[in-house]
Scaffold this active site. Structure first.
Site, PDB file in Angstrom:
ATOM      1  N   CYS A   1       0.633  -1.272  -0.346  1.00 51.08           N
ATOM      2  CA  CYS A   1       0.134   0.296   0.274  1.00 51.08           C
ATOM      3  C   CYS A   1       0.492   1.368  -0.119  1.00 51.08           C
ATOM      4  CB  CYS A   1      -0.942  -0.077   0.864  1.00 51.08           C
ATOM      5  SG  CYS A   1      -1.718   1.041   1.491  1.00 51.08           S
TER       6      CYS A   1
ATOM      7  N   HIS B   1      -3.205  -5.745   1.220  1.00 62.53           N
ATOM      8  CA  HIS B   1      -2.608  -5.605   2.790  1.00 62.53           C
ATOM      9  C   HIS B   1      -2.755  -6.961   2.750  1.00 62.53           C
ATOM     10  CE1 HIS B   1      -2.477  -1.498   3.906  1.00 62.53           C
ATOM     11  NE2 HIS B   1      -3.774  -1.652   2.867  1.00 62.53           N
TER      12      HIS B   1
ATOM     13  N   GLU C   1      -0.793  -8.396   5.185  1.00 64.43           N
ATOM     14  CA  GLU C   1       0.215  -8.186   6.654  1.00 64.43           C
ATOM     15  C   GLU C   1      -1.627  -8.075   7.241  1.00 64.43           C
ATOM     16  OE1 GLU C   1      -0.073  -5.601   4.908  1.00 64.43           O
ATOM     17  OE2 GLU C   1      -0.288  -3.953   6.433  1.00 64.43           O
TER      18      GLU C   1
END
Lengths: 83, 225
Positions: B87, B196, B198
């Site tokens: 991002c 994302h 994560e």
């Protein structure tokens, strides 16, 4: 102290959704003669001392390095008030 | 000895802790790196996390690109250090010219956050070896400046060289050109993606655990090297 203005605009081929949102709003408000808007940024730089060609080159370099991203943006450097 | 993966914190980074957590869950050792540091220490790879570095006041990622730590990261990336930008980290990598193109405002001007289906197009990069070519994955996105743009020639080159790593499927969330969600450099060690990974590492909080594959891929690659 000289003032140099750097105008940064998205390149013509890059979609400008902010400009499109603005032109749509203008049309809703009745400003029917305005058919297109592109939104850019204006930077006003104060430059110390006499505005030599070398200093102006430095400003152009700063514009192309940080102020604009040449991948998507064009920039224009002009002197507003010479020292 | 465990594999050390650096996670950079810029002023305004939001997802550095999630990225460090994902590294730990994948079996690596996360190492916090500070934007004002000049040395990477002895990390084996680097993650540039999501957020709004330096407030994104000029353009997304534009100021972070000149943070002191970036000099070492740019030099390391050119020498083959695995680097992933997520991002805002993707935006930083494009502003650094480590990756081609740029990320501009979403075409519809809305912030988008949702679980996003994508396909993995390239499994040869340092960060995608644990996926199957063409694999469907679901990874969250959350951005306002997520529209990948490049000129037609660059886009054709990216396609021809297999540098499109992830492509959105279903509705394109931001108007990204050719539905591109992530790209890599020619060597494949630098990967940038808007979604994302994560945030997709645990069943309890993620839409999937598909994101873990990015982190396990780089760990496996580093151990094999």
């Amino acid at each position: 102290m000289a003032r140099v203005v750097v105008d940064v605009m998205l390149k013509p081929e890059i979609l400008d959704p902010q400009g499109q949102a603005v032109v749509a709003a203008l049309s809703r408000l009745g400003f029917d003669s305005i058919t297109a808007v592109r939104q850019g940024k204006r930077f006003e730089l104060e430059v110390d001392g006499e505005l030599t060609d070398a200093r102006l080159d430095e400003v152009r370099q700063a514009a192309g390095t940080l102020l604009a991203n040449p991948v998507i943006e064009d920039f224009d450097v002009r002197v507003e008030t010479p020292a | 000895m465990s594999t050390r993966i650096g996670v950079v914190t810029f002023p305004g980074s939001l997802d550095d802790r999630d990225a460090a957590r994902a590294v730990r869950l994948a079996g690596g050792e996360p190492v916090s790196l500070w934007h004002a540091d000049t040395s990477l220490g002895d990390v084996d790879a680097v993650v540039l996390p999501g957020g709004f570095s330096y407030g994104d006041y000029l353009r997304a990622g534009a100021i972070a690109r000149f943070a002191p730590i970036m000099e070492s990261i740019i030099a390391g990336a050119r020498d083959g250090l695995p680097v992933m930008g997520i991002c805002n980290g993707f935006q930083v990598l494009c502003e650094s010219h480590l990756l081609p193109g740029a990320l501009t405002r979403n075409a519809h001007l809305h912030f988008r956050n949702r679980a996003q289906p994508m396909t993995v197009e390239n499994t040869e990069t340092a960060w995608t070896g644990d996926f199957q070519p063409g694999q469907r994955v679901v990874i969250p996105i959350k951005n306002i400046d997520g529209r990948f743009v490049a000129d037609e020639r660059t886009l054709d080159e990216l396609e021809a060289r297999g540098q499109v790593v992830f492509r959105y499927t279903g509705e394109n969330p931001n108007g990204s050109m050719r539905d591109i969600a992530g790209v890599c450099n020619a060597a494949g060690n630098v990967v940038g993606m808007m979604p994302h990974p994560e945030h997709a590492v645990e069943e309890l909080t993620g839409a999937s655990v598909d994101g873990l594959g990015l982190f396990t891929s780089v760990l496996r690659k580093l151990v094999a090297a």
